[in-house]
Enzyme design. Structure first.
Site, short mmCIF file in Angstrom:
data_model
loop_
_atom_site.label_atom_id
_atom_site.label_comp_id
_atom_site.label_asym_id
_atom_site.label_seq_id
_atom_site.Cartn_x
_atom_site.Cartn_y
_atom_site.Cartn_z
N PHE A 16 -6.65 7.85 3.12
CA PHE A 16 -7.21 6.69 2.41
C PHE A 16 -8.25 6.04 3.30
CE2 PHE A 16 -5.31 3.03 4.68
CZ PHE A 16 -4.37 3.69 5.47
N GLY A 17 -8.84 4.98 2.79
CA GLY A 17 -9.77 4.19 3.60
C GLY A 17 -10.90 5.01 4.20
N ASN A 33 0.85 -1.19 0.00
CA ASN A 33 0.00 0.00 0.00
C ASN A 33 0.89 1.25 0.00
OD1 ASN A 33 -1.45 2.26 0.97
ND2 ASN A 33 -2.90 0.99 2.11
N ASP A 36 -1.25 -4.25 10.99
CA ASP A 36 -2.61 -4.59 10.61
C ASP A 36 -3.47 -3.60 11.35
OD1 ASP A 36 -4.33 -6.34 9.05
OD2 ASP A 36 -5.25 -6.82 10.98
P1 IMP Z 1 -4.80 -3.34 6.56
O1 IMP Z 1 -4.15 -2.90 7.83
O2 IMP Z 1 -3.95 -3.05 5.36
O3 IMP Z 1 -5.34 -4.74 6.61
O4 IMP Z 1 -6.04 -2.37 6.30
C1 IMP Z 1 -7.16 -2.34 7.07
C2 IMP Z 1 -8.22 -1.41 6.54
O5 IMP Z 1 -8.57 -0.55 7.63
C3 IMP Z 1 -7.79 -0.48 5.40
O6 IMP Z 1 -8.08 -1.02 4.16
C4 IMP Z 1 -8.68 0.72 5.65
O7 IMP Z 1 -9.94 0.47 5.11
C5 IMP Z 1 -8.77 0.74 7.17
N1 IMP Z 1 -7.73 1.63 7.73
C6 IMP Z 1 -6.61 1.28 8.40
N2 IMP Z 1 -5.88 2.36 8.74
C7 IMP Z 1 -6.55 3.41 8.25
C8 IMP Z 1 -6.28 4.81 8.25
O8 IMP Z 1 -5.26 5.32 8.75
N3 IMP Z 1 -7.19 5.57 7.64
C9 IMP Z 1 -8.32 5.06 7.06
N4 IMP Z 1 -8.61 3.78 7.00
C10 IMP Z 1 -7.72 2.95 7.60
#
Ligand code: IMP
Length: 199
Positions: free
Chosen positions: A148-149, A10, A70
């Site tokens: 993001f997210g 990412n 995570d």
């Molecule tokens: P992972 O840690 O890559 O498995 O991601 C977990 C998911 O949580 C991401 O795809 C986002 O949807 C959400 N997420 C995690 N951290 C953030 C952040 O800092 N901002 C917004 N969304 C987040």
């Protein structure tokens, strides 16, 4: 200079970590530098378990110290969902946000927190995990283009703006990822020899 791999592809996360590591004598690589990495199933029940699975896989594949995070969003009124399923809650960021706002329609309790676990793996073993959180509320509609997210609908406590509106500098000071990372960094600074891979 010692180097460490962050087990993510990412680009947003790599960028956040590179800024967090700016003052350190450590070069950050990521899975973008290892395009052959086969990926792993995030089958853990907790953020720490998933971070450990990813860190270990990257450490073994890249044969260097690795860390992984995570993270996800826990919403109080939803009993902590979407939690470890945050990225799988719906197919895309806009759909995830729309689904969340729909689930919270008419709900007064908007309290939520982002959680981040970081695991460090060295020599084929997870040596430590760390956790950071940031509390806030889910706004009634998305605001801001940054991050993001779920950033456009997460307003951290003490701020009038969402993570989507705040600058990355501010987010990097207060985010769950920054909090977990600070703990991890303290550990690595105390035990710098764990990154014994100068070249
Ligand atoms: P992972 O840690 O890559 O498995 O991601 C977990 C998911 O949580 C991401 O795809 C986002 O949807 C959400 N997420 C995690 N951290 C953030 C952040 O800092 N901002 C917004 N969304 C987040």
């Amino acid at each position: 200079m010692a180097y460490i791999v962050v087990a993510t592809s990412n680009a947003h996360k790599v960028d956040e970590y590179r800024k967090l590591l700016a003052d350190q004598n450590v070069e950050l690589k990521s899975l973008l530098d290892y395009p052959g990495f086969p990926g792993v199933e995030e089958s853990g029940a907790t953020f720490a378990e998933n971070a450990s699975i990813k860190a270990l896989a990257a450490c073994k594949y890249c044969d260097v110290p690795a860390f992984a995070d995570d993270s996800g969003l826990e919403v109080e009124a939803l009993g902590g969902r979407p939690g470890v399923f945050s990225s799988r809650y719906a197919p895309t960021d806009p759909e995830r946000i729309a689904k969340l706002l729909k689930e919270l329609e008419g709900c007064e309790n908007r309290k939520a927190r982002f959680v981040c676990a970081i695991a460090i793996a060295v020599n084929g073993e997870v040596i430590e995990t760390f956790e950071g959180t940031v509390n806030g509320v889910i706004t009634s509609s998305p605001r801001g283009e940054g991050g993001f997210g779920y950033d456009p609908v997460f307003q951290p406590d003490g701020y009038d703006q969402t993570f989507g509106e705040l600058s990355q500098e501010v987010k990097n000071q207060i985010s769950h990822r920054a909090a977990a990372f600070r703990k991890a960094l303290e550990f690595v600074e105390d035990e710098m020899s764990v990154l014994d891979n100068e070249f």
